[in-house]
Scaffold this motif. Structure first.
Motif, short mmCIF file in Angstrom:
data_model
loop_
_atom_site.label_atom_id
_atom_site.label_comp_id
_atom_site.label_asym_id
_atom_site.label_seq_id
_atom_site.Cartn_x
_atom_site.Cartn_y
_atom_site.Cartn_z
N TYR A 110 4.78 4.06 5.13
CA TYR A 110 4.00 3.25 4.20
C TYR A 110 4.90 2.51 3.21
CZ TYR A 110 -0.06 5.84 5.90
OH TYR A 110 -1.03 6.40 6.70
N VAL A 111 4.40 1.38 2.74
CA VAL A 111 5.13 0.59 1.74
C VAL A 111 5.15 1.32 0.41
CG1 VAL A 111 5.15 -1.59 0.46
CG2 VAL A 111 4.62 -1.58 2.90
N GLU A 112 4.07 2.03 0.10
CA GLU A 112 3.97 2.80 -1.13
C GLU A 112 3.50 4.21 -0.82
OE1 GLU A 112 1.34 0.72 -3.70
OE2 GLU A 112 2.53 -1.11 -3.74
N ALA A 113 3.58 5.09 -1.80
CA ALA A 113 3.15 6.49 -1.62
C ALA A 113 1.63 6.58 -1.76
CB ALA A 113 3.85 7.39 -2.63
N ASP A 114 0.96 5.87 -0.87
CA ASP A 114 -0.50 5.74 -0.94
C ASP A 114 -1.02 5.51 0.47
OD1 ASP A 114 -3.14 4.99 -1.27
OD2 ASP A 114 -2.75 3.64 -2.95
N GLU A 135 6.86 11.96 -4.02
CA GLU A 135 5.81 11.60 -4.95
C GLU A 135 4.47 12.05 -4.37
OE1 GLU A 135 3.74 7.52 -6.53
OE2 GLU A 135 5.94 7.61 -6.62
N GLY A 136 3.87 13.02 -5.03
CA GLY A 136 2.61 13.53 -4.51
C GLY A 136 2.81 14.13 -3.11
N ARG A 137 2.02 13.65 -2.15
CA ARG A 137 2.09 14.17 -0.78
C ARG A 137 3.02 13.37 0.12
NH1 ARG A 137 -3.33 14.89 2.05
NH2 ARG A 137 -3.74 12.75 1.32
N PHE A 138 3.77 12.44 -0.48
CA PHE A 138 4.61 11.55 0.31
C PHE A 138 6.08 11.70 -0.05
CE2 PHE A 138 0.47 9.70 0.68
CZ PHE A 138 0.43 9.14 1.94
N GLY A 149 12.58 1.30 0.03
CA GLY A 149 12.41 2.28 1.10
C GLY A 149 10.98 2.35 1.59
N GLY A 150 10.70 3.37 2.37
CA GLY A 150 9.36 3.57 2.89
C GLY A 150 8.90 4.98 2.59
#
Length: 285
Positions: A110-114, A135-138, A149-150
């Motif tokens: 993913y591009v972001e931690a979402d 970050e969180g679950r990522f 990064g990814g």
């Protein structure tokens, strides 16, 4: 020219790996330059996209490059030693020290931690990357061409020193994955790719092709008829599969063009009927 396997040795009449001096004849010898695959790369027998795919180099895989010409790189894998030609644009000029590998058949980057963010694409099992933050679950991985990064779902990654416990359970994750000659990236698999990737995820180094596996992995099971068990690897000339229990074989095959489980005797009878080939050997870790 020496009787060497061209799949695993870098040599041509005009150029060869310097480690083969005195073993093969070549006009020139050279030392390979370390590079790293920054994407999944199809490996070809010739510098021609129409020459077919022998195998794939995975994201994060280190290779040695012996020649670059007209957009093609002649390489040898640092993982299983396989030699071939790849698109040179998919090789990074420097090496990232990887910390983790993908432990599931496929995962999105993913591009972001979402989970709702756009993706760069996906990575297949055993692709390797360097985790730089969480970050969180990522987990954020270092990626060339992306300043930030990814992000990969953390549970889809495993530390390089944390192999799977059961290679058969790894293989079972690929049921219904399409059959594709030369593939091992998780979007498709051939018979030996299924075994190699499953063993690799479980911490067992394994060669690429079925004939190599049939002579090197585990120990030969003598008198195997009626004695097969989970984890046994069954080999024919040009084909192989993994026993999930005493009676059923998991394999990627062209009959269904899928990775399926079916009675091993059905497979034995079919191969004998269509191709007049008997079981070559059975091996067990």
């Amino acid at each position: 020219m020496a009787d060497l396997d061209a799949r695993l040795n870098v040599f041509r009449p005009d150029l060869a790996d310097e480690r083969l001096k005195g073993v093969v004849e070549a006009k020139r010898f050279t030392k390979g330059k370390l590079r790293q695959a920054s994407q999944v790369l199809a490996v070809h027998p010739e510098p021609d996209i129409d020459s077919g795919m022998l195998t794939q180099y995975l994201f994060g895989e280190t290779v040695e490059v012996f020649e670059e010409n007209d957009g093609w790189a002649w390489c040898q894998s640092g993982d299983d030693g396989y030699v071939g030609y790849v698109d040179a644009a998919g090789l990074a000029p420097s090496i990232i020290d990887c910390t983790h590998e993908v432990r599931v058949p496929r995962t999105y980057v993913y591009v972001e931690a979402d989970l709702k963010s756009p993706t760069f694409g996906f990575l297949g099992i055993c692709s390797r990357a360097r985790v730089v933050s969480v970050e969180g679950r990522f987990s954020q991985i270092e990626m060339r061409g992306s300043e930030d990064g990814g992000w990969i779902f953390t549970d889809h990654l495993a530390a390089l020193d944390d192999p799977a416990l059961d290679f058969v359970a790894v293989a079972e994750q690929f049921i219904n994955t399409p059959y594709l000659w030369g593939a091992r990236d998780g979007t498709g698999l051939d018979c030996s790719g299924l075994i190699q990737m499953s063993l690799r995820r479980a911490g067992h180094k394994a060669p690429r092709d079925s004939d190599m596996l049939a002579t090197s992995v585990g120990d030969v099971v003598t008198g195997w008829q009626g004695k097969l068990q989970r984890g046994d690897m069954v080999f024919w000339t040009g084909h192989c599969g993994i026993m999930v229990d005493a009676d059923r074989l998991l394999h990627a095959h062209a009959t269904a063009m899928l990775t399926t489980v079916e009675p091993v005797q059905t497979v034995i009878d079919r191969i004998q009927k269509i191709e007049s080939r008997d079981v070559l050997t059975v091996r067990r870790l």
